[in-house]
Scaffold this motif. Sequence first.
Motif, PDB file in Angstrom:
ATOM      1  N   MET A 422      -5.324  14.589  -3.973  1.00 52.36           N
ATOM      2  CA  MET A 422      -4.754  13.737  -4.544  1.00 52.36           C
ATOM      3  C   MET A 422      -5.269  12.296  -3.766  1.00 52.36           C
ATOM      4  SD  MET A 422      -3.497  15.226  -7.166  1.00 52.36           S
ATOM      5  CE  MET A 422      -2.246  14.254  -8.064  1.00 52.36           C
ATOM      6  N   GLN A 423      -5.310  12.311  -2.540  1.00 52.08           N
ATOM      7  CA  GLN A 423      -5.565  11.155  -1.617  1.00 52.08           C
ATOM      8  C   GLN A 423      -7.028  10.913  -1.780  1.00 52.08           C
ATOM      9  OE1 GLN A 423      -4.300  12.320   2.141  1.00 52.08           O
ATOM     10  NE2 GLN A 423      -2.532  10.868   2.159  1.00 52.08           N
ATOM     11  N   ALA A 424      -7.912  11.823  -1.877  1.00 56.48           N
ATOM     12  CA  ALA A 424      -9.432  11.537  -2.172  1.00 56.48           C
ATOM     13  C   ALA A 424      -9.703  11.078  -3.449  1.00 56.48           C
ATOM     14  CB  ALA A 424     -10.013  13.087  -2.092  1.00 56.48           C
ATOM     15  N   ALA A 425      -8.921  11.663  -4.717  1.00 53.23           N
ATOM     16  CA  ALA A 425      -9.074  11.157  -5.960  1.00 53.23           C
ATOM     17  C   ALA A 425      -8.517   9.631  -5.974  1.00 53.23           C
ATOM     18  CB  ALA A 425      -8.165  11.977  -6.841  1.00 53.23           C
ATOM     19  N   ASP A 426      -7.536   9.381  -5.414  1.00 54.05           N
ATOM     20  CA  ASP A 426      -7.082   7.880  -5.415  1.00 54.05           C
ATOM     21  C   ASP A 426      -7.887   7.139  -4.809  1.00 54.05           C
ATOM     22  OD1 ASP A 426      -4.872   5.872  -5.975  1.00 54.05           O
ATOM     23  OD2 ASP A 426      -4.604   6.059  -3.394  1.00 54.05           O
ATOM     24  N   GLY A 427      -8.696   7.562  -3.423  1.00 55.45           N
ATOM     25  CA  GLY A 427      -9.681   6.758  -2.773  1.00 55.45           C
ATOM     26  C   GLY A 427     -11.007   6.564  -3.749  1.00 55.45           C
ATOM     27  N   LYS A 635       5.441  13.488 -17.645  1.00 61.95           N
ATOM     28  CA  LYS A 635       4.536  14.220 -16.552  1.00 61.95           C
ATOM     29  C   LYS A 635       4.788  13.553 -15.347  1.00 61.95           C
ATOM     30  CE  LYS A 635       0.132  14.017 -17.128  1.00 61.95           C
ATOM     31  NZ  LYS A 635      -1.086  13.906 -18.070  1.00 61.95           N
ATOM     32  N   GLN A 636       4.166  14.165 -14.405  1.00 62.33           N
ATOM     33  CA  GLN A 636       4.101  13.583 -13.019  1.00 62.33           C
ATOM     34  C   GLN A 636       2.783  13.088 -12.832  1.00 62.33           C
ATOM     35  OE1 GLN A 636       6.388  13.890 -10.009  1.00 62.33           O
ATOM     36  NE2 GLN A 636       7.588  14.195 -12.131  1.00 62.33           N
ATOM     37  N   VAL A 637       2.672  11.767 -12.516  1.00 56.93           N
ATOM     38  CA  VAL A 637       1.434  11.065 -12.274  1.00 56.93           C
ATOM     39  C   VAL A 637       1.514  10.241 -10.905  1.00 56.93           C
ATOM     40  CG1 VAL A 637      -0.006   9.073 -13.344  1.00 56.93           C
ATOM     41  CG2 VAL A 637       1.228  10.366 -15.021  1.00 56.93           C
ATOM     42  N   TYR A 638       0.222  10.305 -10.504  1.00 56.56           N
ATOM     43  CA  TYR A 638       0.104   9.775  -9.113  1.00 56.56           C
ATOM     44  C   TYR A 638       0.088   8.198  -9.121  1.00 56.56           C
ATOM     45  CZ  TYR A 638      -1.475   9.719  -4.101  1.00 56.56           C
ATOM     46  OH  TYR A 638      -1.700   9.216  -2.743  1.00 56.56           O
ATOM     47  N   PHE A 639       0.985   7.462  -8.369  1.00 54.50           N
ATOM     48  CA  PHE A 639       0.857   6.202  -8.028  1.00 54.50           C
ATOM     49  C   PHE A 639       1.248   6.023  -6.803  1.00 54.50           C
ATOM     50  CE2 PHE A 639       1.776   6.142 -12.682  1.00 54.50           C
ATOM     51  CZ  PHE A 639       0.588   5.302 -13.153  1.00 54.50           C
ATOM     52  N   ARG A 640       0.242   6.326  -5.666  1.00 57.09           N
ATOM     53  CA  ARG A 640       0.634   6.343  -4.351  1.00 57.09           C
ATOM     54  C   ARG A 640       1.573   7.297  -3.847  1.00 57.09           C
ATOM     55  NH1 ARG A 640      -3.118   3.344  -5.173  1.00 57.09           N
ATOM     56  NH2 ARG A 640      -3.617   1.282  -4.020  1.00 57.09           N
ATOM     57  N   GLY A 641       1.735   8.142  -4.798  1.00 59.15           N
ATOM     58  CA  GLY A 641       2.790   9.163  -4.658  1.00 59.15           C
ATOM     59  C   GLY A 641       3.095   9.513  -6.142  1.00 59.15           C
ATOM     60  N   GLN A 675       1.093   0.449 -14.485  1.00 58.93           N
ATOM     61  CA  GLN A 675       1.539   0.716 -13.079  1.00 58.93           C
ATOM     62  C   GLN A 675       3.029   0.216 -13.033  1.00 58.93           C
ATOM     63  OE1 GLN A 675      -1.243   0.730  -9.746  1.00 58.93           O
ATOM     64  NE2 GLN A 675      -2.742  -0.259 -11.132  1.00 58.93           N
ATOM     65  N   PRO A 676       3.471   0.832 -11.948  1.00 53.26           N
ATOM     66  CA  PRO A 676       4.979   0.384 -11.566  1.00 53.26           C
ATOM     67  C   PRO A 676       5.040  -1.085 -11.292  1.00 53.26           C
ATOM     68  CG  PRO A 676       4.314   2.101 -10.331  1.00 53.26           C
ATOM     69  CD  PRO A 676       3.101   2.124 -10.920  1.00 53.26           C
ATOM     70  N   GLY A 677       5.910  -1.820 -12.156  1.00 52.81           N
ATOM     71  CA  GLY A 677       5.834  -3.187 -12.129  1.00 52.81           C
ATOM     72  C   GLY A 677       5.289  -3.892 -13.081  1.00 52.81           C
ATOM     73  N   ASP A 678       4.449  -3.322 -13.951  1.00 53.02           N
ATOM     74  CA  ASP A 678       3.835  -3.768 -15.174  1.00 53.02           C
ATOM     75  C   ASP A 678       4.915  -3.812 -16.488  1.00 53.02           C
ATOM     76  OD1 ASP A 678       1.431  -4.268 -13.864  1.00 53.02           O
ATOM     77  OD2 ASP A 678       0.348  -2.452 -14.664  1.00 53.02           O
ATOM     78  N   ALA A 679       4.426  -4.703 -17.410  1.00 57.23           N
ATOM     79  CA  ALA A 679       5.405  -4.778 -18.656  1.00 57.23           C
ATOM     80  C   ALA A 679       4.640  -5.064 -19.593  1.00 57.23           C
ATOM     81  CB  ALA A 679       6.328  -6.057 -18.428  1.00 57.23           C
ATOM     82  N   ILE A 692       0.855  -8.238 -15.748  1.00 57.47           N
ATOM     83  CA  ILE A 692       0.696  -7.342 -14.510  1.00 57.47           C
ATOM     84  C   ILE A 692       1.703  -7.561 -13.473  1.00 57.47           C
ATOM     85  CG2 ILE A 692      -1.168  -6.937 -12.850  1.00 57.47           C
ATOM     86  CD1 ILE A 692      -1.759  -5.913 -15.401  1.00 57.47           C
ATOM     87  N   GLY A 693       2.229  -6.519 -12.983  1.00 58.26           N
ATOM     88  CA  GLY A 693       3.161  -6.909 -11.878  1.00 58.26           C
ATOM     89  C   GLY A 693       2.576  -7.307 -10.438  1.00 58.26           C
ATOM     90  N   SER A 694       3.436  -7.616  -9.664  1.00 61.21           N
ATOM     91  CA  SER A 694       2.953  -8.193  -8.376  1.00 61.21           C
ATOM     92  C   SER A 694       3.053  -7.201  -7.318  1.00 61.21           C
ATOM     93  CB  SER A 694       4.033  -9.548  -7.787  1.00 61.21           C
ATOM     94  OG  SER A 694       5.099  -8.839  -7.743  1.00 61.21           O
ATOM     95  N   ASP A 695       3.620  -6.296  -7.300  1.00 60.03           N
ATOM     96  CA  ASP A 695       3.747  -5.424  -6.052  1.00 60.03           C
ATOM     97  C   ASP A 695       3.425  -3.706  -6.716  1.00 60.03           C
ATOM     98  OD1 ASP A 695       6.086  -7.185  -5.097  1.00 60.03           O
ATOM     99  OD2 ASP A 695       4.196  -7.171  -4.129  1.00 60.03           O
ATOM    100  N   MET A 696       2.605  -2.962  -5.908  1.00 60.53           N
ATOM    101  CA  MET A 696       2.616  -1.598  -6.224  1.00 60.53           C
ATOM    102  C   MET A 696       3.752  -0.829  -5.684  1.00 60.53           C
ATOM    103  SD  MET A 696      -0.062  -0.583  -7.890  1.00 60.53           S
ATOM    104  CE  MET A 696      -0.101   1.189  -7.366  1.00 60.53           C
ATOM    105  N   GLN A 697       4.350   0.090  -6.564  1.00 60.28           N
ATOM    106  CA  GLN A 697       5.568   0.642  -6.081  1.00 60.28           C
ATOM    107  C   GLN A 697       5.259   2.185  -5.791  1.00 60.28           C
ATOM    108  OE1 GLN A 697       8.731   0.204  -8.751  1.00 60.28           O
ATOM    109  NE2 GLN A 697       8.331  -2.255  -8.581  1.00 60.28           N
TER     110      GLN A 697
END
Length: 697
Positions: A422-427, A635-641, A675-679, A692-697
């Motif tokens: 998952m880290q490789a895919a995110d990279g 479902k489970q989706v990867y957003f830095r976790g 992404q987390p923080g978006d509306a 667009i949100g300001s911070d990744m969560q």
Amino acid sequence: MPLDQAGPASRPKLRIAVDIGGTFTDLAAFDEAAGELRFGKALTTHGALVEGIQNTVEGAGASFADAHLFLHGSTIAINTLLERTGAKTALLVTEGFRDIYEIGRVNRPDAYNLFFRKHVPLVERASRYEVHERLLASGAVHKPLDEDHLRKVLRSIEPGSVEAVAILLLHSYRNPAHEVRVKQIVAEELPGAFVSASHELSQEYREFERVSTVAANAYVGPRVATYLGELSEHLDEHGFGGAFFVVQSTGGLFPVEHARRDCVRMLESGPAAGVIGTQAICEGLGLQDAIAFDMGGTTAKAGVIHGGKPLTTGSALIGGYEQALPIQIPMTDIFEVGTGGGSIARLGQGNALRVGPQSAGSMPGPVCYGRGGTEPTVTDANLLLGRLDPDNFLGGTMALDLAAARRAMEEKIAGPLGMEVMQAADGILRIAVTTMSYAVKAVTTERGLDVGSFVMAVYGGAGPLHASAIAREIGIRQVMIPYAPGYFSAYGMLFSDLRYDYVRSCFRRLATADFAEIEGLYAGMESEGMAAIEGSAVKPEGVTIERAADMRYVGQEHAVTVDLPRELFEGGDREAIKRHFDAQHAVRYGTSAPGEPAELVSLRVTVSGLMRKPPRHAVPSGGEQPEAEALVRRKQVYFRGMIDTPVYRRDLLRAGNRIAGPALIEEHASTTVLQPGDALEVDAAGNLLIAIGSDMQ
């Protein structure tokens, strides 16, 4: 009665638009009788492009026999140039100027790069031949054309060794008589060869740019002309009796017979159509400034709507700045990077992770397609991170192999790097996003525009997956995902107009320019455009004429193009023209010099025949909360976790619905990632407006 206006009930009512990309072929069809839009998508069949078009038409439940208008955009011309797979070409050039094509501008963009390589001409020196003739810069004949010598040169060419001939004679933009005659003689001596003369493509000065343009046109000509001929025959065989138009790099339409001669005018046809579609949506929303961002399977492209109009350019560098070959024709100002859904991730020197520009294309495609691909791609990474559904790709018509994608990622990337899959895919996605942000910066920041003040319209099958991440990367606060993003370039063609662009070099000091002479030049170009529109098989609903001029400060080398209202020339208002130029120079370069004298370099005219447009898409109104059936699963989706994430069906969302990230919005040919923080809010036209949100969560 004009073909594009209402007629007898028996007349075909379908308007079909097809865009061929590196991975998928897309279709948008407007049924004028029912007022409905249809869409289709199929894998691009490289080597047999017409077959892929037919597959797409059948998949959409359409028929060429039911169509009165066929609009087409293709990457065949640009791919032929970039891949160097064009025709064996000869170049005929004025005596003494055999090497201008190779010498070029002698520019060295990176002065300290020891590995810098100069551009490589499409025509080798042995295939460049001198023509005994010479015109003066005024267009007067200095040395008459030696026809006997020309025939000897042509007869010395080994039979079968040349498929195309490019002609560049000095100052033919002033007087094309010698080029016209040379073309006639070439046709007599080398029957069957594709012949292109520079004055047919460019009426501007700058001999290197003109020779590069005509050489490129001849180089791609046989392949493009053959393809368009085969497609025309295919349409006839399948009962098509309407008009066939090709999309130019400006986003305008021109007849297929013109496209078969002036092939370089369709280099950026698909991307330009996407910008036209973005402009149409912006008009409906009252937006003046927007970035049009298109990410498909092979590349990502960006263009700009500024002041309500697409930014255009009079020339472009094809193949990257360092080794590029210039093409001097009007086109939409588009920047492209080699990053798409099919971009391959590989480990380079020192185990550095690289993404693209190599692409898996449609064959073999990403590993998860199950068509023989072995190297992980951006699409495989999105699948592993949970952002694509293996059972719902393209509406469930194409299953994705999650296990195969995981094995490839582990073996090729994660294992050698000592990382989790998952880290490789995110990279991989993070690298892809950074690369794609360069395309946006190239058409905004590098053009003197504040990227943060623009709304970014994102489309293409892979675009909405990465829209939020790209916006965060470069500081954009508002993103719009338009209706049918996975088919958007084809959809944009339905909003294109007939278009003819003309340019004449005219070096005059603004302070002393003869406005009667200038008016005569403009009037001549406008008459040409009107004649072309009147001769079209499809009669437009109206005609617009726009004027512009290339201007510069006295002493400068390069000019900027300035849109100028007709009344400024009719009234001879030199001060107003100068103010327009100063303002445009300030936008382009961040500075201007109102006190310095200016001069005209070239005059430009655009004549457009306005086509009837399909109605705007609309969705029913709803409350802020989406209806229960719109939420199809979690479902489970990867957003830095891994995060529990709701998944919505876009076709069940209603105007006024609001969704907070994280969330996925699925539709037939694309998925939008919040992404987390978006509306997100759905507007009345069904566009997804994302803050667009300001911070990744």
